[in-house]
Enzyme design. Structure first.
Site, short mmCIF file in Angstrom:
data_model
loop_
_atom_site.label_atom_id
_atom_site.label_comp_id
_atom_site.label_asym_id
_atom_site.label_seq_id
_atom_site.Cartn_x
_atom_site.Cartn_y
_atom_site.Cartn_z
N SER A 39 0.84 -1.20 0.00
CA SER A 39 0.00 0.00 0.00
C SER A 39 0.87 1.24 0.00
O SER A 39 2.03 1.21 0.45
CB SER A 39 -0.91 0.01 1.24
OG SER A 39 -1.51 1.27 1.45
N TYR B 153 -2.10 -1.12 10.38
CA TYR B 153 -2.26 -1.53 8.98
C TYR B 153 -1.04 -1.10 8.16
O TYR B 153 -0.46 -1.90 7.41
CB TYR B 153 -3.53 -0.91 8.41
CG TYR B 153 -3.70 -1.06 6.92
CD1 TYR B 153 -4.23 -2.24 6.38
CD2 TYR B 153 -3.38 -0.03 6.03
CE1 TYR B 153 -4.42 -2.39 5.02
CE2 TYR B 153 -3.57 -0.17 4.67
CZ TYR B 153 -4.07 -1.35 4.16
OH TYR B 153 -4.25 -1.49 2.81
#
Length: 286
Positions: A178, A191
């Protein structure tokens, strides 16, 4: 050219990781390639979290290119069945496997079921992920931290570990990271940490497998319109989701899938240990 996505809809309360059925507008997952080149004919691809969002878009694009597909999903039965139906339209085989990949034994079972059906694995897409929004480190419980790492990182380790004995020269592992791995996230701290771990894992495993001629790469998308977004964020965040990118909008899943296709084919035969960045124009120090 893609237009800015109108996400200014009433927030839908969904159980993580969310389903496509309730999303308005629905994510676009149909392949955007106009011409089929069949670059993956008879290949076997495992796609974790392949029932919706980016995973679904990858499954459809790979199927269009001739690959047989294994899709793992957590609990989104309806989305998984719909994705399988769409995959089968391309004349390939598709198997659904319901599995909580945060448990090592389930990762091993997915590999065993794949081998029972196809005898080998050519492509492993580690894509399953969860996240919970928290405003401070103190709000992140140990239970949440462990769950996030088990799903987002440990599953990638375990799936790769058990798939490797069944992967031959020319096979590919592609991990979903990401943009948050590079710039961080003040409200998705755990995350973002898992996504950073995935980058280091990708580079290390790539170096380890060079002599076996198995390539390992990653994709680090920016904001993408998927069920995980509407099952995590509030209405205000959804309305502005992706507006901070240079392109001023989030991507649709089918804009991300071609990066995975490139890394899965011989088009990227001299690329390993690298990361592609379909993120709407953000420049990262890679």
């Amino acid at each position: 050219m893609k237009k800015k996505i109108n996400t200014s809809k009433k927030h839908q309360e969904q159980k993580r990781p969310g389903t496509e059925k309730q999303m308005k507008p629905p994510p676009e997952t149909k392949p955007i390639y106009e011409k089929e080149e069949k670059k993956l004919t008879n290949k076997v691809a495992i796609i974790t979290g392949g029932d919706s969002g980016i995973g679904k878009a990858i499954a459809l694009l790979f199927a269009q290119e001739g690959a047989n597909i294994i899709i793992t999903y957590l609990n989104e039965q309806e989305d998984a069945k719909q994705t399988k139906k769409e995959v089968l339209n391309y004349g390939v085989e598709c198997q659904l496997i319901k599995a909580d990949l945060s448990k090592e034994i389930n990762c091993k079972k997915v590999i065993n079921k794949t081998i029972e059906k196809f005898n080998h694995i050519d492509i492993l897409i580690n894509n399953a992920a969860l996240h919970w929004e928290q405003n401070s480190l103190e709000e992140i419980t140990t239970k949440q931290l462990v769950r996030t790492f088990e799903t987002n990182f440990y599953s990638y380790f375990w799936m790769s570990k058990y798939a490797l004995p069944h992967m031959n020269e020319g096979s590919a592992i592609i991990n979903s990271s990401s943009v948050t791995a590079y710039r961080g996230s003040d409200h998705l701290i755990d995350y973002a940490a898992t996504k950073g771990a995935i980058i280091s894992f990708t580079r290390s495993l790539a170096a380890n497998l060079v002599e076996k001629k198995i390539r390992v790469n990653a994709v680090a998308p920016g904001p993408v319109w998927t069920p995980l977004i509407v099952s995590t964020f509030d209405e205000e965040a959804i309305e502005t989701f992706g507006s901070d990118t240079p392109m001023k909008r989030p991507a649709m899943p089918n804009e991300i899938a071609p990066s995975y296709l490139f890394l899965a084919t011989n088009d990227s035969s001299f690329i390993t240990g690298q990361v592609l960045h379909p993120n709407g124009g953000e420049i990262n120090n890679t």
